[in-house]
Motif scaffolding. Structure first.
Motif, short mmCIF file in Angstrom:
data_model
loop_
_atom_site.label_atom_id
_atom_site.label_comp_id
_atom_site.label_asym_id
_atom_site.label_seq_id
_atom_site.Cartn_x
_atom_site.Cartn_y
_atom_site.Cartn_z
N GLY A 54 -25.73 -46.09 21.36
CA GLY A 54 -24.50 -45.36 21.62
C GLY A 54 -24.68 -44.17 22.52
N THR A 55 -25.92 -43.77 22.77
CA THR A 55 -26.19 -42.61 23.63
C THR A 55 -26.92 -43.05 24.89
N LEU A 56 -28.11 -43.60 24.73
CA LEU A 56 -28.84 -44.15 25.88
C LEU A 56 -28.51 -45.62 26.09
N LEU A 57 -28.13 -46.30 25.00
CA LEU A 57 -27.73 -47.71 25.10
C LEU A 57 -26.21 -47.80 25.14
N ALA A 58 -25.68 -48.63 26.02
CA ALA A 58 -24.24 -48.87 26.09
C ALA A 58 -23.81 -49.75 24.92
N VAL A 59 -22.52 -49.99 24.80
CA VAL A 59 -21.98 -50.78 23.69
C VAL A 59 -22.60 -52.17 23.64
N ASP A 60 -22.91 -52.75 24.81
CA ASP A 60 -23.46 -54.10 24.84
C ASP A 60 -24.98 -54.12 24.60
N GLY A 61 -25.56 -52.97 24.29
CA GLY A 61 -26.98 -52.91 23.98
C GLY A 61 -27.89 -52.74 25.19
N THR A 62 -27.32 -52.62 26.39
CA THR A 62 -28.13 -52.44 27.59
C THR A 62 -28.28 -50.94 27.88
N PHE A 63 -29.36 -50.60 28.60
CA PHE A 63 -29.60 -49.21 28.93
C PHE A 63 -28.63 -48.73 30.00
N ARG A 64 -28.22 -47.48 29.86
CA ARG A 64 -27.40 -46.88 30.88
C ARG A 64 -28.23 -46.70 32.15
N PRO A 65 -27.63 -46.67 33.33
CA PRO A 65 -28.39 -46.66 34.58
C PRO A 65 -29.08 -45.31 34.86
N ASP A 66 -30.14 -45.38 35.64
CA ASP A 66 -30.82 -44.19 36.17
C ASP A 66 -31.46 -43.29 35.12
N LEU A 67 -31.74 -43.82 33.94
CA LEU A 67 -32.29 -42.96 32.90
C LEU A 67 -33.67 -42.44 33.25
N THR A 68 -34.52 -43.30 33.78
CA THR A 68 -35.88 -42.86 34.12
C THR A 68 -35.83 -41.69 35.09
N ARG A 69 -34.97 -41.80 36.09
CA ARG A 69 -34.85 -40.71 37.07
C ARG A 69 -34.37 -39.42 36.39
N ARG A 70 -33.44 -39.55 35.44
CA ARG A 70 -32.92 -38.36 34.76
C ARG A 70 -33.98 -37.73 33.86
N PHE A 71 -34.77 -38.57 33.18
CA PHE A 71 -35.83 -38.03 32.32
C PHE A 71 -36.88 -37.31 33.16
N LEU A 72 -37.24 -37.90 34.29
CA LEU A 72 -38.22 -37.27 35.17
C LEU A 72 -37.67 -35.96 35.73
N GLY A 73 -36.36 -35.93 35.97
CA GLY A 73 -35.74 -34.71 36.45
C GLY A 73 -35.85 -33.59 35.41
N LEU A 74 -35.67 -33.94 34.14
CA LEU A 74 -35.83 -32.95 33.07
C LEU A 74 -37.27 -32.43 33.03
N ARG A 75 -38.23 -33.35 33.16
CA ARG A 75 -39.64 -32.95 33.12
C ARG A 75 -39.96 -31.98 34.27
N ARG A 76 -39.40 -32.23 35.43
CA ARG A 76 -39.65 -31.33 36.56
C ARG A 76 -39.10 -29.93 36.29
N GLN A 77 -38.13 -29.85 35.41
CA GLN A 77 -37.56 -28.55 35.06
C GLN A 77 -38.22 -27.95 33.81
N GLY A 78 -39.31 -28.57 33.36
CA GLY A 78 -40.05 -28.04 32.22
C GLY A 78 -39.50 -28.42 30.88
N THR A 136 -24.44 -39.12 34.39
CA THR A 136 -23.75 -38.24 35.34
C THR A 136 -23.95 -36.78 34.96
N PHE A 137 -23.86 -36.49 33.67
CA PHE A 137 -24.09 -35.12 33.19
C PHE A 137 -25.52 -34.68 33.49
N LEU A 138 -26.49 -35.54 33.21
CA LEU A 138 -27.89 -35.18 33.41
C LEU A 138 -28.23 -34.98 34.89
#
Length: 301
Positions: A18-42, A258-260
């Motif tokens: 319901g957060t990282l997975l959509a209703v159909d059980g698939t991952f929302r797009p661009d998550l890896t990029r967003r997680f790496l973006g957080l890491r770059r910000q510490g 989009t928020f991330l």
């Protein structure tokens, strides 16, 4: 945008379904990029989910989506820590053996027990309902009517039988009960099981951190309530239920990715009040009961 903390954000805790997975059980797009973006910000991205080890291992077996997350994952609503690199499990709390004994003695015959990270069912019906609910291979749940293989560390029991008096049945046995409407089931976990408490214990044990005042948390359901309310910044994602929204600081209307994409932790304004006080945590306690359906949580906004 302000946070309930006087410290910089250092961790981002994400729910899965319901957060990282959509209703159909698939991952929302661009998550890896967003997680790496957080890491770059510490900021270290962490996963805190209600899934068991057995149901989690099929979500992203090759790490294509979750590879940028911290290797240690909090499962079973924060009660079990899985090291994805080694496969090792660390249990923070367990149910007493008497819990399952009471259920069996009461004649409940459709149960799935979480034992040492494995799933053991007392009937084919229970195994089928569980695997359908979590989209798991049928082979993931072993059917053992007498639960002979359930002699290890018991971290949860999912009950598919209709039994409105489970609390009465388990009188004297320390436990928590979470009713899952989508499955028509009840999940019994060790007393004190809560994503907020589990994350606080994890951060203390592995990172030497006290409390959740450096955490931004994302979730969508009632079992995320305490986590959203106790973190420095709680974010209810689009489509979140009433409990998650009530205990959050931000309610998203756009997709989480989009928020991330524009979220900059360093620019979040600091507030002076204590973590937990706005959303009902009181005294900064990580768990204040919001994760349990029907249990009143003091100080709701």
């Amino acid at each position: 945008m302000s946070v309930r903390s006087g410290s910089a954000l250092r961790f981002a805790a994400f729910d899965l379904d319901g957060t990282l997975l959509a209703v159909d059980g698939t991952f929302r797009p661009d998550l890896t990029r967003r997680f790496l973006g957080l890491r770059r910000q510490g900021v270290v991205p962490l996963l805190v989910t209600g899934r068991t080890a057995g149901s989690f291992r099929h979500v992203d077996p090759d790490g294509a989506h979750l590879g940028a997350l911290e290797d240690r994952v909090l499962l079973s609503d924060g009660n079990v820590v899985l090291n994805r690199a080694t496969g090792a499990l660390t249990t923070l709390r367990s149910l007493p053996a008497a819990a399952f004994g009471r259920l069996a003695e009461a004649g409940l015959s459709n149960l799935v027990a979480e034992v040492d990270g494995a799933l053991v069912a007392t009937s084919r019906r229970a195994a089928l309902q569980y695997t359908r609910g979590y989209a798991l291979p049928r082979s993931e749940v072993v059917v053992e009517p007498g639960l002979d293989r359930a002699a290890g560390t018991l971290t949860g029991v999912t009950v598919f039988d209709t039994c409105p008096d489970l609390d009465v049945l388990l009188t004297g046995v320390p436990h928590e009960i979470d009713r899952i409407g989508a499955f028509g089931a009840a999940v019994i976990r060790p007393e004190g099981t809560c994503k907020a408490s589990g994350l606080a214990e994890y951060l203390s044990r592995y990172w030497g951190r006290s409390g959740l005042d450096t955490v931004v948390a994302f979730g969508d359901a009632h079992n995320d309530g305490c986590l959203l309310g106790s973190a420095a910044l709680g974010v209810a994602v689009a489509g979140a239920d009433e409990v998650a929204v009530r205990h959050s600081d931000i309610r998203l209307t756009e997709p989480i990715e989009t928020f991330l994409a524009t979220f900059e932790p360093a620019l979040v304004r600091r507030a002076t009040h204590q973590a937990g006080s706005v959303a009902g945590g009181g005294a900064g306690e990580p768990c204040f009961g919001a994760h349990v359906r029907g249990r009143p949580a003091g100080g709701d906004r």
